[in-house]
Structure formats: structure tokens, C-alpha cells
Design a protein around this motif. Structure first.
Motif, PDB file in Angstrom:
ATOM      1  N   GLY A  14     -18.261 -37.836 -20.675  1.00  0.00           N
ATOM      2  CA  GLY A  14     -19.795 -37.697 -21.002  1.00  0.00           C
ATOM      3  C   GLY A  14     -20.038 -38.353 -22.349  1.00  0.00           C
ATOM      4  O   GLY A  14     -19.548 -38.172 -23.318  1.00  0.00           O
ATOM      5  N   LEU A  15     -21.287 -39.096 -22.229  1.00  0.00           N
ATOM      6  CA  LEU A  15     -21.755 -39.845 -23.319  1.00  0.00           C
ATOM      7  C   LEU A  15     -23.367 -40.031 -22.991  1.00  0.00           C
ATOM      8  O   LEU A  15     -23.917 -39.443 -22.075  1.00  0.00           O
ATOM      9  N   LYS A  16     -23.960 -40.588 -24.006  1.00  0.00           N
ATOM     10  CA  LYS A  16     -25.298 -40.691 -23.866  1.00  0.00           C
ATOM     11  C   LYS A  16     -26.109 -42.036 -24.328  1.00  0.00           C
ATOM     12  O   LYS A  16     -25.481 -42.628 -24.953  1.00  0.00           O
ATOM     13  N   ALA A  17     -27.152 -42.279 -23.810  1.00  0.00           N
ATOM     14  CA  ALA A  17     -27.799 -43.634 -24.038  1.00  0.00           C
ATOM     15  C   ALA A  17     -29.119 -43.036 -24.784  1.00  0.00           C
ATOM     16  O   ALA A  17     -29.835 -41.925 -24.513  1.00  0.00           O
ATOM     17  N   TYR A  18     -29.581 -43.670 -25.962  1.00  0.00           N
ATOM     18  CA  TYR A  18     -30.522 -43.566 -26.959  1.00  0.00           C
ATOM     19  C   TYR A  18     -31.409 -44.580 -27.010  1.00  0.00           C
ATOM     20  O   TYR A  18     -31.079 -45.541 -26.835  1.00  0.00           O
ATOM     21  N   THR A  19     -32.721 -44.132 -27.213  1.00  0.00           N
ATOM     22  CA  THR A  19     -33.591 -45.194 -27.666  1.00  0.00           C
ATOM     23  C   THR A  19     -33.698 -45.028 -29.269  1.00  0.00           C
ATOM     24  O   THR A  19     -34.001 -44.090 -29.657  1.00  0.00           O
ATOM     25  N   THR A  20     -33.439 -46.311 -29.883  1.00  0.00           N
ATOM     26  CA  THR A  20     -33.347 -46.309 -31.209  1.00  0.00           C
ATOM     27  C   THR A  20     -34.822 -46.283 -31.691  1.00  0.00           C
ATOM     28  O   THR A  20     -35.781 -46.683 -31.141  1.00  0.00           O
ATOM     29  N   GLN A  21     -34.982 -46.151 -33.120  1.00  0.00           N
ATOM     30  CA  GLN A  21     -36.250 -46.239 -33.821  1.00  0.00           C
ATOM     31  C   GLN A  21     -36.681 -47.790 -33.729  1.00  0.00           C
ATOM     32  O   GLN A  21     -37.872 -48.122 -33.284  1.00  0.00           O
ATOM     33  N   VAL A  72     -29.033 -47.861 -26.542  1.00  0.00           N
ATOM     34  CA  VAL A  72     -27.853 -47.961 -27.154  1.00  0.00           C
ATOM     35  C   VAL A  72     -26.754 -46.844 -26.805  1.00  0.00           C
ATOM     36  O   VAL A  72     -27.495 -45.767 -26.143  1.00  0.00           O
ATOM     37  N   CYS A  73     -25.596 -46.895 -26.695  1.00  0.00           N
ATOM     38  CA  CYS A  73     -24.694 -45.938 -26.434  1.00  0.00           C
ATOM     39  C   CYS A  73     -23.780 -45.870 -27.484  1.00  0.00           C
ATOM     40  O   CYS A  73     -23.817 -46.939 -28.528  1.00  0.00           O
ATOM     41  N   PHE A  74     -23.099 -44.537 -27.730  1.00  0.00           N
ATOM     42  CA  PHE A  74     -22.444 -44.264 -29.009  1.00  0.00           C
ATOM     43  C   PHE A  74     -20.927 -44.328 -28.533  1.00  0.00           C
ATOM     44  O   PHE A  74     -20.755 -43.443 -27.706  1.00  0.00           O
ATOM     45  N   ARG A  75     -20.324 -45.292 -29.244  1.00  0.00           N
ATOM     46  CA  ARG A  75     -18.940 -45.323 -29.078  1.00  0.00           C
ATOM     47  C   ARG A  75     -18.291 -45.210 -27.774  1.00  0.00           C
ATOM     48  O   ARG A  75     -17.341 -44.396 -27.450  1.00  0.00           O
ATOM     49  N   PRO A  76     -18.724 -45.966 -26.839  1.00  0.00           N
ATOM     50  CA  PRO A  76     -18.312 -45.752 -25.221  1.00  0.00           C
ATOM     51  C   PRO A  76     -16.849 -46.206 -25.140  1.00  0.00           C
ATOM     52  O   PRO A  76     -16.255 -45.725 -24.302  1.00  0.00           O
ATOM     53  N   ASP A 115     -18.469 -51.987 -19.431  1.00  0.00           N
ATOM     54  CA  ASP A 115     -19.362 -52.761 -18.851  1.00  0.00           C
ATOM     55  C   ASP A 115     -19.884 -51.827 -17.384  1.00  0.00           C
ATOM     56  O   ASP A 115     -21.166 -51.917 -17.346  1.00  0.00           O
ATOM     57  N   ALA A 116     -19.338 -50.847 -16.711  1.00  0.00           N
ATOM     58  CA  ALA A 116     -19.775 -50.132 -15.907  1.00  0.00           C
ATOM     59  C   ALA A 116     -20.958 -49.249 -16.529  1.00  0.00           C
ATOM     60  O   ALA A 116     -21.865 -49.333 -15.828  1.00  0.00           O
ATOM     61  N   ILE A 117     -20.546 -48.913 -17.468  1.00  0.00           N
ATOM     62  CA  ILE A 117     -21.583 -47.939 -18.340  1.00  0.00           C
ATOM     63  C   ILE A 117     -22.905 -48.872 -18.766  1.00  0.00           C
ATOM     64  O   ILE A 117     -23.879 -48.250 -18.327  1.00  0.00           O
ATOM     65  N   VAL A 118     -22.391 -49.956 -19.107  1.00  0.00           N
ATOM     66  CA  VAL A 118     -23.741 -50.907 -19.521  1.00  0.00           C
ATOM     67  C   VAL A 118     -24.682 -51.030 -18.200  1.00  0.00           C
ATOM     68  O   VAL A 118     -25.704 -50.938 -18.283  1.00  0.00           O
ATOM     69  N   LEU A 160     -21.198 -26.070 -33.215  1.00  0.00           N
ATOM     70  CA  LEU A 160     -20.396 -26.661 -32.403  1.00  0.00           C
ATOM     71  C   LEU A 160     -20.694 -27.971 -32.237  1.00  0.00           C
ATOM     72  O   LEU A 160     -21.873 -28.344 -32.357  1.00  0.00           O
ATOM     73  N   CYS A 161     -19.790 -29.039 -31.961  1.00  0.00           N
ATOM     74  CA  CYS A 161     -20.040 -30.231 -31.685  1.00  0.00           C
ATOM     75  C   CYS A 161     -19.574 -30.917 -30.393  1.00  0.00           C
ATOM     76  O   CYS A 161     -18.511 -30.698 -30.213  1.00  0.00           O
ATOM     77  N   GLY A 162     -20.449 -31.685 -29.921  1.00  0.00           N
ATOM     78  CA  GLY A 162     -20.227 -32.622 -28.822  1.00  0.00           C
ATOM     79  C   GLY A 162     -21.279 -33.510 -28.309  1.00  0.00           C
ATOM     80  O   GLY A 162     -22.218 -33.423 -28.992  1.00  0.00           O
ATOM     81  N   THR A 163     -20.905 -34.290 -27.225  1.00  0.00           N
ATOM     82  CA  THR A 163     -22.012 -34.875 -26.887  1.00  0.00           C
ATOM     83  C   THR A 163     -23.036 -34.356 -26.287  1.00  0.00           C
ATOM     84  O   THR A 163     -24.222 -34.441 -26.955  1.00  0.00           O
ATOM     85  N   ALA A 164     -23.002 -33.151 -25.587  1.00  0.00           N
ATOM     86  CA  ALA A 164     -24.004 -32.417 -24.994  1.00  0.00           C
ATOM     87  C   ALA A 164     -24.810 -31.704 -26.260  1.00  0.00           C
ATOM     88  O   ALA A 164     -25.736 -31.385 -26.236  1.00  0.00           O
ATOM     89  N   ALA A 165     -23.634 -30.932 -26.987  1.00  0.00           N
ATOM     90  CA  ALA A 165     -24.164 -29.944 -27.795  1.00  0.00           C
ATOM     91  C   ALA A 165     -24.569 -30.806 -29.257  1.00  0.00           C
ATOM     92  O   ALA A 165     -25.331 -29.757 -30.019  1.00  0.00           O
ATOM     93  N   VAL A 166     -24.428 -32.003 -29.410  1.00  0.00           N
ATOM     94  CA  VAL A 166     -24.814 -32.611 -30.604  1.00  0.00           C
ATOM     95  C   VAL A 166     -23.834 -31.818 -31.740  1.00  0.00           C
ATOM     96  O   VAL A 166     -22.852 -31.752 -31.974  1.00  0.00           O
TER      97      VAL A 166
END
Ligand code: PLP
Ligand code: COI
Length: 342
Positions: A61-68, A73-77, A103-106, A283-289
């Protein structure tokens, strides 16, 4: 260029929504094919597939974000790719090469860029890579053929209420066995936790806190996130155990605490009997932040953290602001943490 999808981003919860494209690659005769992007969201496999009979599957599980700045971007894929490789090795599944994995994620995120939530919306695009044994297996053994897939879905906060402190309870059941599979992201670990999460929700708790399965005296993690603590003198304490998932968020927070916030950090066994003395818990994680924990319920006893049930504690807030600042491009990222998609 396409238009952003017409979604009420700020009211999204953590759920599945079918997006435009997904990546599929098949493993056959000892090799992965090139893989393709497809519109087809259905999976067709043998009734006797390894995943259906003996749960031979793992996921990430990981996330794509729109930056400022407006980049996606993705975080540490690369760390997700490596963790999936570890999962595959433990489950006798073929590793999908790390560079091709990233590359598949991209490719998938690019193909679904209109589903990446705008900056500041409170939502993100959750990316779910997964692999399973697809060929028939009836004697207990690994499958001969596998499928690796990646889909995306726009998501909001994992816990309803976003950054409001949650209440968790100590589980009477385990999610992992000693010397088992707790340290990898096997689907079977989550199957193990379903009875407990339904019961926890029925009893009014947000999540289960698991203790170490061998002695039931040490803190492990929750069903879907690692646990962090802050002491009254502002040290970050994170539980260490061979049966918890090595969270990428937690590893990043440990680095942020030590190198950006100048905090003392302890990665060690944490006795449950110490928990009442901590100032903050999350609690920390991709989903939980980072989801702040206000209260832990333990068979009639309650541990109420001084940070309370209204807002996160001050150090949890600093960790949260720094982590999300890096992910959203408001703060400079350590080398290699941000993968620019476009
Ligand atoms: N622990 C469990 C059991 C999880 O399912 C997750 C989610 O991925 C985590 C921890 C957090 O890991 P990460 O920070 O890599 O998302
Ligand atoms: C994640 O945080 O990515 C996970 O896989 C946790 C899951 C329980 C949603």
C-alpha cells in the motif's frame, strides 16, 4: 490533458472506487511477462488457484500525492517494492524486480492522474500492488503461475474523523504467530484479524492493539498500522519485534524525529506495563498517516493519554506536520524519498 474527476474529495473515506487503468503482469514458465495497463478490473483464475485454496498472496500500500508545486509524487516506493520482495520470498512466490515494480507504479499513477486528489483536498490516491498464486494447486505447495497487479483508488482518512484521537483496545487474539508471518504483508495476516476488528467495532473501538503472541507482555502493533509513543521528556519510542510489519511510515518518522526534530529515539521492546507512563501515542502507516490514540482499553482498565481525546499531542503534531510536509512538497525531502511521477 484530462480533467480531474468530479469527486467530492474532502468527503472521501477509505474505500474502493474503480479508476480507469490497472497494471497486470503474469508469471509463467519461470518468467514475468512485460505487463500491460488494462481497463479490465475483473480477475479470471482457476477455481483451484493457489490464492483461493491456500491463501498464497501478498500486497502493498502506498499513495500518490499532488504537491504544493502541482507535481504528482509517490513516497519511497522503492521500500514498498523491497518489502514485497521480502513477502514473496517468505511465501515461496516469485519476486517482481524492484525497478520494474516501481515502473509499474509510475505507469498506473500516470494512467490515472485525473484521480489523484488536488493539493490541499485532504484526499490522496491509494495504490494497491498485490500478487497471488493463479495456477491450480491441490496438494499443499506453491503455485507454478502468478499474477502481479496494481490498482488505484482515491481515499480520504482511514479512521473516520480524520485527525481526532481514537480509542483502541487490547485484543484477546493474535494477528501473527511467533516465528510466523507478522513481519511480511501477507493477506493471511489480515484474514487473521477480521474476527477481532468486527468485534472491536461492535464494541465501539476503532482498532485492536496486539501484544506479542509469545508472552502477551509487549506492545506489537495494530491490525493496520505500527504504534509510536512519546515519553514525558519527549523521546520517540517505537516497539521493536520480529513479528510486526516494518512500516515505511514508522521508519521515516524515526529518521525525521532524530534528524529534523532533534529528538531522542528508542527502537526497543516496549512492555505493555510501561504504556500508562507515555505522554502521547499514535498509529502510523500509509493509510493511517499518523492517527493519534487518546485511549487504550484493556479489559476494564483504561489508559488515557495526557494529550486527551480532542486533538493530537504536540509532538505527534510536529511529526505529522513534518511527514505530510515532505510528502506534499512543503518541506524539503531527504534524498530519494520522493519519486516524481510527473
Ligand atoms: N502494520 C500493518 C499491519 C499494516 O498493514 C501497515 C500498512 O501498510 C503498516 C503497519 C504501516 O506500514 P507502512 O507505513 O509501510 O504503510
Ligand atoms: C496501508 O496502510 O497501506 C495498509 O495496507 C493498511 C491497510 C490496513 C489498509
Amino acid at each position: 490533458m484530462g480533467e480531474k474527476k468530479n469527486i467530492d474529495w474532502s468527503s472521501l473515506g477509505f474505500g474502493y472506487m474503480k479508476t480507469d487503468k490497472r497494471f497486470v503482469s503474469n508469471y509463467k514458465d519461470g518468467a514475468w511477462d512485460e505487463g500491460v495497463l488494462t481497463d479490465d478490473a475483473e480477475v479470471r483464475i482457476s477455481e483451484c488457484a493457489g490464492v483461493l485454496q491456500y491463501s498464497q498472496s501478498c500486497f502493498e500500500g502506498l499513495k500518490a500525492y499532488t504537491t504544493q508545486q502541482g507535481q504528482i509524487v509517490c513516497f519511497r516506493p522503492d521500500l514498498n517494492a523491497e518489502r514485497m520482495a521480502d513477502s514473496c520470498r517468505r511465501l515461496e512466490m516469485p519476486v517482481y524486480p524492484v525497478d520494474k515494480w516501481v515502473d509499474a507504479i509510475v505507469q498506473v499513477v500516470r494512467a490515472n492522474k485525473d484521480w489523484v486528489a488536488p493539493y490541499g483536498s485532504g484526499a490522496t490516491l491509494y495504490i494497491r500492488p498485490y500478487m497471488f498464486g493463479s495456477s491450480p494447486v491441490i496438494g499443499v505447495k506453491p503455485a507454478d503461475e502468478y499474477q502481479f497487479r496494481v490498482f488505484t483508488t482515491p481515499v480520504g482518512p482511514y479512521f473516520k474523523g480524520g485527525a481526532k484521537p481514537i480509542t483502541i483496545r487490547v485484543s484477546d487474539y493474535d494477528r501473527a504467530a511467533p516465528h510466523g508471518t507478522g513481519h511480511i504483508k501477507a493477506g493471511l495476516n489480515y484474514a487473521m484479524s477480521l474476527y477481532q476488528i468486527v468485534d472491536a467495532h461492535n464494541e465501539g473501538f476503532n482498532e485492536n492493539l496486539y501484544l506479542d503472541p509469545a508472552t502477551r507482555t509487549k506492545v506489537e502493533e495494530t491490525g493496520g498500522a505500527n504504534v509510536i509513543f512519546v515519553t514525558k521528556d519527549n523521546t520517540l519510542v517505537v516497539p521493536k519485534s520480529p513479528s510486526i510489519l516494518p512500516s515505511i511510515t514508522r521508519r521515516s518518522l524515526v529518521w525525521i524525529a532524530a534528524n529534523i526534530l532533534g529528538m531522542k529515539v528508542e527502537e526497543r521492546e516496549v512492555l505493555f506495563s510501561e504504556v500508562k507512563d507515555f505522554a502521547e501515542c499514535g498509529l502510523c502507516g500509509t493509510a493511517a498517516v499518523i492517527s493519534p490514540v487518546g485511549k487504550i482499553y484493556d479489559h476494564g482498565d483504561e489508559i488515557c493519554f495526557p494529550s486527551g481525546m480532542e486533538k493530537m499531542g504536540p509532538t505527534t503534531q510536529k511529526l505529522y506536520d513534518t511527514l505530510t510536509g515532505i510528502q506534499m512538497g512543503r518541506l524539503e525531502a531527504p534524498e530519494g524519498w520522493i519519486k516524481v511521477i510527473e
